[in-house]
Design an enzyme around this catalytic site. Structure first.
Site, PDB file in Angstrom:
ATOM      1  N   LYS A   1       0.840  -1.203   0.000  1.00 22.35           N
ATOM      2  CA  LYS A   1       0.000   0.000   0.000  1.00 22.35           C
ATOM      3  C   LYS A   1       0.877   1.255   0.000  1.00 22.35           C
ATOM      4  O   LYS A   1       0.670   2.177  -0.779  1.00 22.35           O
ATOM      5  CB  LYS A   1      -0.891   0.012   1.233  1.00 22.35           C
ATOM      6  CG  LYS A   1      -1.554   1.359   1.534  1.00 22.35           C
ATOM      7  CD  LYS A   1      -2.374   1.350   2.788  1.00 22.35           C
ATOM      8  CE  LYS A   1      -1.606   1.560   4.042  1.00 22.35           C
ATOM      9  NZ  LYS A   1      -1.325   2.965   4.401  1.00 22.35           N
ATOM     10  N   ASN A   2       1.910   1.270   0.834  1.00 17.42           N
ATOM     11  CA  ASN A   2       2.695   2.488   1.000  1.00 17.42           C
ATOM     12  C   ASN A   2       3.715   2.728  -0.104  1.00 17.42           C
ATOM     13  O   ASN A   2       4.332   3.792  -0.160  1.00 17.42           O
ATOM     14  CB  ASN A   2       3.371   2.512   2.378  1.00 17.42           C
ATOM     15  CG  ASN A   2       2.341   2.692   3.481  1.00 17.42           C
ATOM     16  OD1 ASN A   2       1.177   3.007   3.204  1.00 17.42           O
ATOM     17  ND2 ASN A   2       2.746   2.464   4.710  1.00 17.42           N
TER      18      ASN A   2
ATOM     19  N   ARG B   1      -5.068  10.764   4.667  1.00 13.73           N
ATOM     20  CA  ARG B   1      -4.075  11.848   4.777  1.00 13.73           C
ATOM     21  C   ARG B   1      -2.967  11.700   3.756  1.00 13.73           C
ATOM     22  O   ARG B   1      -2.311  12.669   3.392  1.00 13.73           O
ATOM     23  CB  ARG B   1      -3.544  11.925   6.184  1.00 13.73           C
ATOM     24  CG  ARG B   1      -2.793  10.710   6.652  1.00 13.73           C
ATOM     25  CD  ARG B   1      -2.295  10.906   8.029  1.00 13.73           C
ATOM     26  NE  ARG B   1      -1.796  12.245   8.222  1.00 13.73           N
ATOM     27  CZ  ARG B   1      -0.647  12.704   7.744  1.00 13.73           C
ATOM     28  NH1 ARG B   1       0.097  11.915   7.001  1.00 13.73           N
ATOM     29  NH2 ARG B   1      -0.257  13.936   7.961  1.00 13.73           N
TER      30      ARG B   1
ATOM     31  N   CYS C   1      -4.570  12.240  12.827  1.00 14.33           N
ATOM     32  CA  CYS C   1      -5.309  10.981  12.787  1.00 14.33           C
ATOM     33  C   CYS C   1      -5.121  10.323  14.156  1.00 14.33           C
ATOM     34  O   CYS C   1      -4.512  10.885  15.055  1.00 14.33           O
ATOM     35  CB  CYS C   1      -4.807  10.095  11.662  1.00 14.33           C
ATOM     36  SG  CYS C   1      -3.229   9.359  12.015  1.00 14.33           S
TER      37      CYS C   1
ATOM     38  N   ARG D   1       0.610  14.482  13.124  1.00 17.22           N
ATOM     39  CA  ARG D   1       1.141  14.234  11.770  1.00 17.22           C
ATOM     40  C   ARG D   1       1.177  15.493  10.903  1.00 17.22           C
ATOM     41  O   ARG D   1       0.487  15.630   9.903  1.00 17.22           O
ATOM     42  CB  ARG D   1       0.341  13.114  11.101  1.00 17.22           C
ATOM     43  CG  ARG D   1       0.442  11.832  11.926  1.00 17.22           C
ATOM     44  CD  ARG D   1      -0.233  10.668  11.322  1.00 17.22           C
ATOM     45  NE  ARG D   1       0.550  10.122  10.214  1.00 17.22           N
ATOM     46  CZ  ARG D   1       0.140   9.076   9.493  1.00 17.22           C
ATOM     47  NH1 ARG D   1      -1.036   8.558   9.736  1.00 17.22           N
ATOM     48  NH2 ARG D   1       0.865   8.612   8.507  1.00 17.22           N
ATOM     49  N   PRO D   2       1.987  16.451  11.286  1.00 21.47           N
ATOM     50  CA  PRO D   2       2.095  17.697  10.524  1.00 21.47           C
ATOM     51  C   PRO D   2       2.727  17.475   9.145  1.00 21.47           C
ATOM     52  O   PRO D   2       3.276  16.400   8.875  1.00 21.47           O
ATOM     53  CB  PRO D   2       3.009  18.549  11.407  1.00 21.47           C
ATOM     54  CG  PRO D   2       3.808  17.577  12.191  1.00 21.47           C
ATOM     55  CD  PRO D   2       2.906  16.401  12.430  1.00 21.47           C
ATOM     56  N   ILE D   3       2.649  18.504   8.315  1.00 19.91           N
ATOM     57  CA  ILE D   3       3.309  18.432   6.992  1.00 19.91           C
ATOM     58  C   ILE D   3       4.244  19.633   6.813  1.00 19.91           C
ATOM     59  O   ILE D   3       4.574  20.022   5.687  1.00 19.91           O
ATOM     60  CB  ILE D   3       2.265  18.389   5.851  1.00 19.91           C
ATOM     61  CG1 ILE D   3       1.325  19.600   5.916  1.00 19.91           C
ATOM     62  CG2 ILE D   3       1.477  17.091   5.859  1.00 19.91           C
ATOM     63  CD1 ILE D   3       0.499  19.796   4.649  1.00 19.91           C
ATOM     64  N   ASP D   4       4.679  20.202   7.923  1.00 20.81           N
ATOM     65  CA  ASP D   4       5.546  21.395   7.857  1.00 20.81           C
ATOM     66  C   ASP D   4       6.812  21.152   7.047  1.00 20.81           C
ATOM     67  O   ASP D   4       7.273  22.032   6.305  1.00 20.81           O
ATOM     68  CB  ASP D   4       5.895  21.871   9.262  1.00 20.81           C
ATOM     69  CG  ASP D   4       6.550  20.775  10.096  1.00 20.81           C
ATOM     70  OD1 ASP D   4       5.992  19.655  10.152  1.00 20.81           O
ATOM     71  OD2 ASP D   4       7.635  20.993  10.641  1.00 20.81           O
ATOM     72  N   LEU D   5       7.363  19.940   7.155  1.00 22.68           N
ATOM     73  CA  LEU D   5       8.625  19.664   6.438  1.00 22.68           C
ATOM     74  C   LEU D   5       8.394  19.604   4.924  1.00 22.68           C
ATOM     75  O   LEU D   5       9.232  20.056   4.138  1.00 22.68           O
ATOM     76  CB  LEU D   5       9.237  18.353   6.949  1.00 22.68           C
ATOM     77  CG  LEU D   5       9.543  18.319   8.448  1.00 22.68           C
ATOM     78  CD1 LEU D   5      10.105  16.961   8.850  1.00 22.68           C
ATOM     79  CD2 LEU D   5      10.503  19.437   8.848  1.00 22.68           C
TER      80      LEU D   5
ATOM     81  N   ASP E   1       5.153   0.636  11.970  1.00 24.28           N
ATOM     82  CA  ASP E   1       3.930  -0.014  11.475  1.00 24.28           C
ATOM     83  C   ASP E   1       3.823  -1.472  11.911  1.00 24.28           C
ATOM     84  O   ASP E   1       2.813  -2.117  11.648  1.00 24.28           O
ATOM     85  CB  ASP E   1       3.855   0.062   9.941  1.00 24.28           C
ATOM     86  CG  ASP E   1       3.622   1.480   9.476  1.00 24.28           C
ATOM     87  OD1 ASP E   1       3.739   1.739   8.267  1.00 24.28           O
ATOM     88  OD2 ASP E   1       3.347   2.348  10.324  1.00 24.28           O
TER      89      ASP E   1
ATOM     90  N   LEU F   1       8.355   7.295  16.783  1.00 27.07           N
ATOM     91  CA  LEU F   1       7.951   8.084  15.615  1.00 27.07           C
ATOM     92  C   LEU F   1       6.667   8.867  15.802  1.00 27.07           C
ATOM     93  O   LEU F   1       6.518   9.983  15.345  1.00 27.07           O
ATOM     94  CB  LEU F   1       7.837   7.183  14.378  1.00 27.07           C
ATOM     95  CG  LEU F   1       9.144   7.081  13.593  1.00 27.07           C
ATOM     96  CD1 LEU F   1      10.063   6.077  14.250  1.00 27.07           C
ATOM     97  CD2 LEU F   1       8.916   6.684  12.163  1.00 27.07           C
TER      98      LEU F   1
ATOM     99  N   ARG G   1      -8.480  -0.540   4.897  1.00 27.76           N
ATOM    100  CA  ARG G   1      -7.674   0.489   4.232  1.00 27.76           C
ATOM    101  C   ARG G   1      -6.360  -0.092   3.731  1.00 27.76           C
ATOM    102  O   ARG G   1      -5.764   0.417   2.792  1.00 27.76           O
ATOM    103  CB  ARG G   1      -7.384   1.628   5.207  1.00 27.76           C
ATOM    104  CG  ARG G   1      -8.609   2.308   5.725  1.00 27.76           C
ATOM    105  CD  ARG G   1      -8.269   3.545   6.480  1.00 27.76           C
ATOM    106  NE  ARG G   1      -7.323   4.361   5.721  1.00 27.76           N
ATOM    107  CZ  ARG G   1      -6.931   5.561   6.123  1.00 27.76           C
ATOM    108  NH1 ARG G   1      -7.377   6.055   7.251  1.00 27.76           N
ATOM    109  NH2 ARG G   1      -6.086   6.266   5.411  1.00 27.76           N
TER     110      ARG G   1
END
Ligand code: EPZ
Length: 420
Positions: free
Chosen positions: A22-23, A92, A116, A121-125, A307, A329, A399
């Protein structure tokens, strides 16, 4: 909503064919936004997250067909660059379209993914890196608006933290940028490696694949011609079935799996006293009378994968002694603990560390899935819990695990999917 009814298994036995990852699939589907041709992707897992991302591309105007694990995706008809809240809120990882949309069209709007169950789980980077490449980023009414009308420009990006989808976003953005982009502290997950390999096969020159330092020579918005390719096996699905075999003292064989993507997981299982044999595309796990306790710290690849943390926590309830798991993490990835405790597990939490006392007899009851991997941990625990365990909210599992009930039934598990 449906639920799983799981009863104690008298041991599992047989073969599990591992699905495509999936990933790996998600960034590679987003990558088709860089293509001028219709792209064929084989060995896709037909799970909800894949269908969600294909639907997102269709909402942007792309044409997609998914049949028997193969998708053809034609983004030449994309005429919209706004990934809307209604679809992004359901997954996301939709943020993976940000890099390729911006690189190809010079502008896009992507709904903020939000947090979630496992963390903020930011996306600043992601955003900081795109700004360094010349994009103008604003956050308005819950959307990221990104502009780069003259295209993105290669530069040196140093990620403060290793980010898997952040790396994927910048790798795809840099592929169509003008000039050279160096990414320091890039993610080295096999899923990121495959993205780089397919891009290189499609004409993007990339050095350092598989290392934490990538150098990408962009095509200056020349679109790519991407030949058909096959998704790598899902190492987390494989690890999940290995834990199921380990906890139920079973012998099973996994097929279409990459043992070299699972070294830290196989090492932990062997530390627990489990015999494992593997060749280039199979892994066989053997029954073990006793299980040694272990200490686990989750880390970026090639370290122990976060995971797999929940699945090992379930397994450690059956180890002869005290195990510890430190989650480094995500700040809230212990949602499965209270559900495992309902089954009778003796787990104590202190900050981001869990102590698991084994071996402890688990007793079936009603439990609730909270996130994708936590849900699989409950199935693993239910295999050895006495009596019956009903696992609710199994939409989380759908999912990321293809044909989970069928695969478990085929190796002898007592599992049914029923209507609430
Ligand atoms: C990917 O998520 C995976 N998802 C996750 O798998 C996996 O748990 C995670 O990587 C870690 O391996 C996909 O690949 C679709 P990150 P991602 O960015 O990319 C922080 C599953 O079960 N961070 O590597 O979102 C972040 O908060 C899912 O299949 C920032 O601070 O994870 C986290 O603490 C769950 N700012 C750490 O970095 C950023 O801009 C790692 O996150 C980005 C990340």
């Amino acid at each position: 909503m449906d639920y799983f009814k799981v009863s104690k298994a008298d041991g599992l036995n047989g073969i599990v064919k591992i699905s495509g990852a999936k990933n790996a699939s998600l960034p590679l589907i987003a990558m088709t936004l860089l293509a001028k041709n219709s792209v064929t992707i084989n060995n896709l897992p037909e799970v909800v997250d894949i269908k969600t991302l294909l639907k997102l591309l269709e909402n942007l105007g792309a044409k997609t067909v998914l049949k028997n694990g193969s998708a053809t995706i034609d983004t030449s008809s994309v005429n919209d660059t706004k990934a809307t809240y209604d679809i992004v809120k359901t997954m996301r990882a939709s943020i993976l379209v940000l890099g390729p949309l911006l690189a190809r069209f010079g502008r896009c709007e992507v709904s903020l993914p939000g947090g979630c169950a496992i963390g903020q789980r930011p996306i600043d980077l992601h955003l900081k890196a795109l700004e360094q490449m010349g994009a103008t980023i604003t956050i308005e009414s819950g959307y990221v608006r990104a502009e780069a009308p003259d295209g993105l420009v290669g530069t040196h990006i140093v990620f403060d933290k290793v980010t898997v989808t952040g790396s994927a976003n910048i790798i795809t953005a840099a592929s169509l940028a003008r000039g050279k982009t160096i990414i320091t502290n890039a993610a080295r997950e096999p899923e990121v490696v495959q993205l780089c390999e397919i891009l290189r096969l499609s004409g993007v020159s990339i050095d350092g694949i598989g290392t934490a330092e990538l150098t990408i020579y962009g095509t200056d918005r020349r679109l790519l011609c991407i030949e058909p390719f096959e998704i790598i096996p899902d190492r987390i699905e494989a690890g999940t079935y290995l834990c199921a075999a380990a906890i139920s003292r079973s012998k099973i064989t996994l097929k279409k799996v990459r043992a070299d993507h699972l070294e830290s997981v196989l090492s932990k299982l062997m530390q627990m006293g489990i015999k494992i044999e593997h060749d280039s595309d199979t892994i066989t796990i053997y029954p073990s009378k006793s299980l040694n306790p272990v200490d686990i710290i989750t880390q970026e690849y090639p370290g122990f994968p976060t995971d797999m943390q929940a699945q090992f926590m379930a397994l450690c309830t059956q180890a002869d002694g005290v195990s510890t798991i430190e989650e480094r993490l995500f700040e809230n990835r212990f949602m499965h603990v209270s559900e495992l405790q309902r089954l009778g597990a003796k787990i104590t939490l202190k900050g981001n560390s869990a102590t698991i006392e084994g071996s402890c007899q688990l007793h079936g009851c009603d439990v609730m899935a909270t996130d994708l991997r936590a849900s699989s941990a409950l199935v693993i625990a239910a295999l050895v819990a006495s009596g019956q365990t009903d696992i609710h909210r199994i939409y989380h599992l759908e999912r990321g695990y293809e044909r989970l009930v069928e695969k478990f039934k085929n190796i002898g598990a007592n599992i049914e999917r029923l209507k609430e």
